[in-house]
Write a protein that holds these residues in place. Structure first.
Motif, mmCIF file in Angstrom:
data_model
loop_
_atom_site.group_PDB
_atom_site.id
_atom_site.type_symbol
_atom_site.label_atom_id
_atom_site.label_comp_id
_atom_site.label_asym_id
_atom_site.label_seq_id
_atom_site.Cartn_x
_atom_site.Cartn_y
_atom_site.Cartn_z
ATOM 1 N N ASN A 16 0.828 -1.208 0.000
ATOM 2 C CA ASN A 16 0.000 0.000 0.000
ATOM 3 C C ASN A 16 0.856 1.249 0.000
ATOM 4 O O ASN A 16 0.337 2.358 0.050
ATOM 5 C CB ASN A 16 -0.906 0.021 1.240
ATOM 6 N N TYR A 17 2.192 1.062 -0.006
ATOM 7 C CA TYR A 17 3.110 2.187 0.130
ATOM 8 C C TYR A 17 4.140 2.176 -1.001
ATOM 9 O O TYR A 17 5.239 1.648 -0.843
ATOM 10 C CB TYR A 17 3.804 2.127 1.494
ATOM 11 N N PRO A 18 3.824 2.785 -2.145
ATOM 12 C CA PRO A 18 4.748 2.766 -3.285
ATOM 13 C C PRO A 18 6.007 3.614 -3.072
ATOM 14 O O PRO A 18 6.994 3.439 -3.768
ATOM 15 C CB PRO A 18 3.907 3.325 -4.434
ATOM 16 N N ASP A 19 5.987 4.535 -2.109
ATOM 17 C CA ASP A 19 7.140 5.390 -1.826
ATOM 18 C C ASP A 19 7.516 5.236 -0.352
ATOM 19 O O ASP A 19 7.237 6.111 0.468
ATOM 20 C CB ASP A 19 6.791 6.847 -2.154
ATOM 21 N N PRO A 20 8.163 4.105 0.011
ATOM 22 C CA PRO A 20 8.407 3.799 1.424
ATOM 23 C C PRO A 20 9.423 4.733 2.081
ATOM 24 O O PRO A 20 10.332 5.246 1.420
ATOM 25 C CB PRO A 20 8.947 2.373 1.381
ATOM 26 N N ILE A 21 9.262 4.930 3.373
ATOM 27 C CA ILE A 21 10.211 5.722 4.136
ATOM 28 C C ILE A 21 11.537 4.962 4.217
ATOM 29 O O ILE A 21 11.558 3.737 4.345
ATOM 30 C CB ILE A 21 9.650 6.045 5.551
ATOM 31 N N CYS A 47 5.947 7.188 11.510
ATOM 32 C CA CYS A 47 6.921 8.268 11.646
ATOM 33 C C CYS A 47 6.958 9.153 10.406
ATOM 34 O O CYS A 47 6.597 8.725 9.315
ATOM 35 C CB CYS A 47 8.326 7.679 11.859
ATOM 36 N N PHE A 48 7.446 10.381 10.619
ATOM 37 C CA PHE A 48 7.647 11.360 9.551
ATOM 38 C C PHE A 48 9.087 11.859 9.634
ATOM 39 O O PHE A 48 9.601 12.076 10.731
ATOM 40 C CB PHE A 48 6.729 12.581 9.749
ATOM 41 N N THR A 49 9.721 12.072 8.476
ATOM 42 C CA THR A 49 11.032 12.700 8.492
ATOM 43 C C THR A 49 10.858 14.144 8.964
ATOM 44 O O THR A 49 9.758 14.691 8.915
ATOM 45 C CB THR A 49 11.687 12.667 7.095
ATOM 46 N N GLU A 50 11.941 14.740 9.417
ATOM 47 C CA GLU A 50 11.860 16.106 9.967
ATOM 48 C C GLU A 50 11.303 17.105 8.970
ATOM 49 O O GLU A 50 10.553 18.004 9.340
ATOM 50 C CB GLU A 50 13.228 16.561 10.467
ATOM 51 N N ASP A 51 11.635 16.934 7.689
ATOM 52 C CA ASP A 51 11.125 17.870 6.674
ATOM 53 C C ASP A 51 9.756 17.449 6.133
ATOM 54 O O ASP A 51 9.227 18.066 5.219
ATOM 55 C CB ASP A 51 12.124 18.028 5.535
ATOM 56 N N SER A 53 8.950 15.093 4.268
ATOM 57 C CA SER A 53 8.959 14.656 2.871
ATOM 58 C C SER A 53 8.685 13.160 2.727
ATOM 59 O O SER A 53 8.373 12.687 1.644
ATOM 60 C CB SER A 53 10.305 14.984 2.222
ATOM 61 N N SER A 54 8.801 12.420 3.832
ATOM 62 C CA SER A 54 8.598 10.978 3.787
ATOM 63 C C SER A 54 7.970 10.520 5.093
ATOM 64 O O SER A 54 8.227 11.095 6.154
ATOM 65 C CB SER A 54 9.954 10.282 3.560
ATOM 66 N N GLU A 55 7.148 9.480 4.996
ATOM 67 C CA GLU A 55 6.480 8.951 6.185
ATOM 68 C C GLU A 55 6.227 7.469 6.015
ATOM 69 O O GLU A 55 6.215 6.950 4.896
ATOM 70 C CB GLU A 55 5.164 9.689 6.423
ATOM 71 N N GLY A 56 6.029 6.782 7.143
ATOM 72 C CA GLY A 56 5.725 5.356 7.081
ATOM 73 C C GLY A 56 5.922 4.669 8.418
ATOM 74 O O GLY A 56 6.279 5.294 9.422
ATOM 75 N N TRP A 57 5.676 3.360 8.414
ATOM 76 C CA TRP A 57 5.767 2.545 9.618
ATOM 77 C C TRP A 57 7.208 2.145 9.883
ATOM 78 O O TRP A 57 7.907 1.681 8.987
ATOM 79 C CB TRP A 57 4.890 1.303 9.484
ATOM 80 N N VAL A 58 7.626 2.307 11.137
ATOM 81 C CA VAL A 58 8.998 2.018 11.556
ATOM 82 C C VAL A 58 8.933 1.149 12.809
ATOM 83 O O VAL A 58 8.126 1.415 13.704
ATOM 84 C CB VAL A 58 9.761 3.336 11.848
ATOM 85 N N PRO A 59 9.773 0.097 12.904
ATOM 86 C CA PRO A 59 9.765 -0.731 14.116
ATOM 87 C C PRO A 59 10.215 0.065 15.336
ATOM 88 O O PRO A 59 11.234 0.765 15.289
ATOM 89 C CB PRO A 59 10.743 -1.866 13.805
ATOM 90 N N ALA A 60 9.448 -0.042 16.425
ATOM 91 C CA ALA A 60 9.753 0.688 17.655
ATOM 92 C C ALA A 60 11.142 0.351 18.190
ATOM 93 O O ALA A 60 11.792 1.193 18.809
ATOM 94 C CB ALA A 60 8.691 0.385 18.711
ATOM 95 N N GLN A 61 11.613 -0.871 17.923
ATOM 96 C CA GLN A 61 12.893 -1.315 18.443
ATOM 97 C C GLN A 61 14.074 -0.499 17.917
ATOM 98 O O GLN A 61 15.146 -0.512 18.509
ATOM 99 C CB GLN A 61 13.151 -2.794 18.094
ATOM 100 N N ILE A 62 13.909 0.189 16.788
ATOM 101 C CA ILE A 62 15.037 0.942 16.235
ATOM 102 C C ILE A 62 14.895 2.450 16.461
ATOM 103 O O ILE A 62 15.603 3.237 15.846
ATOM 104 C CB ILE A 62 15.261 0.630 14.737
ATOM 105 N N ILE A 63 13.987 2.840 17.361
ATOM 106 C CA ILE A 63 13.793 4.257 17.669
ATOM 107 C C ILE A 63 14.118 4.503 19.143
ATOM 108 O O ILE A 63 13.576 3.832 20.019
ATOM 109 C CB ILE A 63 12.341 4.703 17.407
ATOM 110 N N ARG A 64 15.005 5.450 19.396
ATOM 111 C CA ARG A 64 15.253 5.891 20.770
ATOM 112 C C ARG A 64 14.470 7.183 20.947
ATOM 113 O O ARG A 64 14.798 8.211 20.343
ATOM 114 C CB ARG A 64 16.750 6.114 21.030
ATOM 115 N N SER A 65 13.414 7.116 21.753
ATOM 116 C CA SER A 65 12.533 8.270 21.932
ATOM 117 C C SER A 65 13.225 9.387 22.703
ATOM 118 O O SER A 65 13.988 9.130 23.630
ATOM 119 C CB SER A 65 11.273 7.862 22.693
#
Length: 124
Positions: A16-21, A47-51, A53-65
């Motif tokens: 469903n995401y032709p332009d993946p983050i 998640c969304f990039t800071e600008d 320009s890109s968004e999508g699903w990211v595994p929580a395990q690779i994000i340090r909040s």
């Protein structure tokens, strides 16, 4: 999963995401909602990039909040590319994460995520 193995597609999957983050280690992202659904796909954060320009699903395990900021830092390179696959295809599986497999199509070498529920061990 440490070793790769070959699994067979038992159910078609269309992305469903032709332009993946696509993110790199150390990048800051804006974090949104946690995935909620009937599937066994826990620990995915939208998640969304800071600008923006890109968004999508990211595994929580690779994000340090960054506490209380709605932002996080990416801990490893990541791409949300999903493969569109047809029943009967065989895929090399390299990684399992949150109900999905990171796979490689044997014929073309194309890589991407496929839901774990759509694959099974080859018979014979």
């Amino acid at each position: 999963m440490n070793k790769s193995k070959v699994l067979k597609v038992i159910k078609q999957h269309k992305t469903n995401y032709p332009d993946p983050i696509s993110l790199h280690k150390g990048q800051t992202v804006h974090t949104g909602k946690l995935y909620e659904g009937e599937e066994d796909w826990d620990n995915w954060i939208y998640c969304f990039t800071e600008d923006k320009s890109s968004e999508g699903w990211v595994p929580a395990q690779i994000i340090r909040s960054k506490s209380g900021t709605g932002r996080g830092v990416i801990l490893e390179d990541y791409c949300a590319n999903e493969l569109t696959v047809e029943k009967g295809e065989e895929l090399i599986v390299y990684k399992e994460l949150n109900g999905w497999y990171w796979t490689k199509r044997q014929l073309t070498g194309e890589e991407g995520w496929v839901p774990k529920s759509h694959l099974e061990e080859r018979q014979g």
